[in-house]
Motif scaffolding. Sequence first.
Motif, PDB file in Angstrom:
ATOM      1  N   VAL A 168       0.869  -1.178   0.000  1.00  0.00           N
ATOM      2  CA  VAL A 168       0.000   0.000   0.000  1.00  0.00           C
ATOM      3  C   VAL A 168       0.904   1.226   0.000  1.00  0.00           C
ATOM      4  O   VAL A 168       1.870   1.289   0.767  1.00  0.00           O
ATOM      5  CB  VAL A 168      -0.924   0.022   1.236  1.00  0.00           C
ATOM      6  CG1 VAL A 168      -1.863   1.228   1.179  1.00  0.00           C
ATOM      7  CG2 VAL A 168      -1.728  -1.274   1.342  1.00  0.00           C
ATOM      8  N   SER A 169       0.619   2.177  -0.896  1.00  0.00           N
ATOM      9  CA  SER A 169       1.401   3.412  -0.982  1.00  0.00           C
ATOM     10  C   SER A 169       0.434   4.585  -1.006  1.00  0.00           C
ATOM     11  O   SER A 169      -0.734   4.421  -1.360  1.00  0.00           O
ATOM     12  CB  SER A 169       2.222   3.457  -2.270  1.00  0.00           C
ATOM     13  OG  SER A 169       2.834   2.232  -2.527  1.00  0.00           O
ATOM     14  N   SER A 170       0.958   5.764  -0.662  1.00  0.00           N
ATOM     15  CA  SER A 170       0.085   6.944  -0.730  1.00  0.00           C
ATOM     16  C   SER A 170       0.900   8.164  -1.130  1.00  0.00           C
ATOM     17  O   SER A 170       2.131   8.161  -1.042  1.00  0.00           O
ATOM     18  CB  SER A 170      -0.607   7.177   0.617  1.00  0.00           C
ATOM     19  OG  SER A 170       0.324   7.631   1.566  1.00  0.00           O
ATOM     20  N   LYS A 171       0.168   9.190  -1.571  1.00  0.00           N
ATOM     21  CA  LYS A 171       0.820  10.465  -1.903  1.00  0.00           C
ATOM     22  C   LYS A 171      -0.208  11.577  -1.860  1.00  0.00           C
ATOM     23  O   LYS A 171      -1.412  11.327  -2.058  1.00  0.00           O
ATOM     24  CB  LYS A 171       1.476  10.403  -3.286  1.00  0.00           C
ATOM     25  CG  LYS A 171       0.535  10.450  -4.463  1.00  0.00           C
ATOM     26  CD  LYS A 171       1.332  10.451  -5.749  1.00  0.00           C
ATOM     27  CE  LYS A 171       0.463  10.776  -6.959  1.00  0.00           C
ATOM     28  NZ  LYS A 171       0.107  12.196  -7.048  1.00  0.00           N
ATOM     29  N   ALA A 172       0.264  12.796  -1.596  1.00  0.00           N
ATOM     30  CA  ALA A 172      -0.623  13.959  -1.680  1.00  0.00           C
ATOM     31  C   ALA A 172      -1.007  14.143  -3.146  1.00  0.00           C
ATOM     32  O   ALA A 172      -0.192  13.865  -4.045  1.00  0.00           O
ATOM     33  CB  ALA A 172       0.093  15.196  -1.154  1.00  0.00           C
ATOM     34  N   VAL A 173      -2.207  14.622  -3.387  1.00  0.00           N
ATOM     35  CA  VAL A 173      -2.712  14.751  -4.759  1.00  0.00           C
ATOM     36  C   VAL A 173      -1.750  15.563  -5.634  1.00  0.00           C
ATOM     37  O   VAL A 173      -1.479  15.195  -6.781  1.00  0.00           O
ATOM     38  CB  VAL A 173      -4.120  15.396  -4.742  1.00  0.00           C
ATOM     39  CG1 VAL A 173      -4.576  15.735  -6.153  1.00  0.00           C
ATOM     40  CG2 VAL A 173      -5.123  14.479  -4.060  1.00  0.00           C
TER      41      VAL A 173
END
Length: 155
Positions: free
Chosen positions: A88-93
């Motif tokens: 699972v990865s995430s980033k600011a838009v």
Amino acid sequence: MKDHQISFQFISEPSDVNFGGKVHGGMVMKWIDQTAYACACNWAGSYCVTVYVGGIRFYRPIQIGQIVRVDAELIYTGRTSMHIAVDVSSKAVALSGFTKTTHCIIVFVAVDDSGKPVPVPAWVPQSEREKLMQQYAKRLMELRKDIEQEMAPFI
Ligand SMILES: CC(C)(COP(=O)(O)OP(=O)(O)OC[C@H]1O[C@@H](n2cnc3c(N)ncnc32)[C@H](O)[C@@H]1OP(=O)(O)O)[C@@H](O)C(=O)NCCC(=O)NCCS
């Protein structure tokens, strides 16, 4: 995207929040299960059930409103089981480049209408990376034997 992989992207919502204002760990586990489940069912072509979730580690929190990416990849098949690695990865838009937040291995078993395990197509790794991932799954299976022995008196 090959047929042994699935990737899913979406924006985390206010309803995903925990008491600290970040994404709830239980929600991340639900996304992991759903994405890996789709990956396993695609491969098996039949209904599957989760038999084991292992080594789940939350490296970083996910903020509400970030883009979340869930990558699931089949890395090993037994006779009836499928071992799926999930990141699972995430980033600011507004930013480029995802940061890994969670990794785990989840194992599914293909079952028939009565819940009995049924054989799955064999996964044959081709690339060096796929071969490494298969070895990783095999090593974890060996380590799990010790863990299960340790846990047995408490089950
Ligand atoms: C999954 C289930 C059908 C397996 O039944 P079972 O009688 O234990 O079947 P088997 O002993 O033949 O094992 C089936 C496969 O599961 C694997 N398995 C069993 N325990 C495991 C474990 N702790 N970790 C990883 N794989 C495991 C076996 O290695 C075997 O794989 P293989 O055929 O590739 O070698 C049964 O345990 C079950 O219904 N569990 C509940 C599933 C569930 O409700 N999940 C949550 C909601 S989806």
